[in-house]
Write a protein that holds these residues in place. Structure first.
Motif, short mmCIF file in Angstrom:
data_model
loop_
_atom_site.label_atom_id
_atom_site.label_comp_id
_atom_site.label_asym_id
_atom_site.label_seq_id
_atom_site.Cartn_x
_atom_site.Cartn_y
_atom_site.Cartn_z
N LYS A 1 6.57 -8.72 6.69
CA LYS A 1 6.71 -7.83 5.53
C LYS A 1 5.98 -6.50 5.68
CE LYS A 1 9.04 -10.88 3.21
NZ LYS A 1 10.47 -10.79 3.25
N THR A 2 5.09 -6.39 6.68
CA THR A 2 4.32 -5.16 6.85
C THR A 2 4.37 -4.71 8.31
OG1 THR A 2 2.27 -6.33 7.39
CG2 THR A 2 2.68 -5.87 5.04
N ARG B 1 1.86 -4.22 10.20
CA ARG B 1 0.88 -5.03 10.94
C ARG B 1 1.51 -6.36 11.38
NH1 ARG B 1 -4.51 -4.57 11.03
NH2 ARG B 1 -4.58 -3.41 9.06
N ASP C 1 -0.60 -2.13 6.23
CA ASP C 1 -0.51 -3.26 5.30
C ASP C 1 0.37 -2.97 4.09
OD1 ASP C 1 -2.18 -5.07 6.78
OD2 ASP C 1 -3.85 -3.75 6.25
N VAL C 2 1.17 -1.93 4.18
CA VAL C 2 2.12 -1.60 3.11
C VAL C 2 3.44 -2.30 3.42
CG1 VAL C 2 3.35 0.27 1.93
CG2 VAL C 2 1.01 0.65 2.75
N GLU C 3 4.01 -2.98 2.43
CA GLU C 3 5.25 -3.71 2.67
C GLU C 3 6.39 -2.74 2.98
OE1 GLU C 3 6.32 -6.82 0.04
OE2 GLU C 3 4.32 -7.70 0.09
N ASP D 1 8.23 -1.14 0.19
CA ASP D 1 7.52 -0.02 -0.43
C ASP D 1 7.62 1.25 0.41
OD1 ASP D 1 6.80 -1.66 -2.55
OD2 ASP D 1 4.84 -2.14 -1.70
#
Length: 85
Positions: A68-69, A71, A31-33, A36
């Motif tokens: 974006k992630t 997932r 769940d980290v973009e 990042d």
């Protein structure tokens, strides 16, 4: 196709776009973009191209850049592989 894991996704990303500047490759990155993690939209498009070439799974460019992630990206790949719209 065997289900794509987050570990394999991150390996493909490193092969396509180099080492990201973010966290280590573990399930904790789900769940980290991508920004990042050190990856931009070009890296994601290159990764999608590699998945298409290696696995025959075509992902729409706009969907790839909207994921974006990890997932969200893995969900796109899984949906495309199973024919879910």
């Amino acid at each position: 196709m065997e289900k794509l894991t987050v570990t394999r996704l991150m390996e493909i990303m490193r092969e396509c776009a180099g080492e990201g500047e973010g966290l280590a490759v573990t399930d904790d990155v789900l769940d980290v973009e991508f920004g990042d993690l050190g990856y931009d939209s070009l890296a994601m498009l290159e990764t999608a191209g590699r998945i298409e070439r290696d696995h025959g799974i075509r992902l729409a460019d706009d969907q790839v850049t909207e994921a974006k992630t990890p997932r969200a990206f893995l969900a796109l790949v899984h949906d495309a592989a199973t024919g879910v719209a």
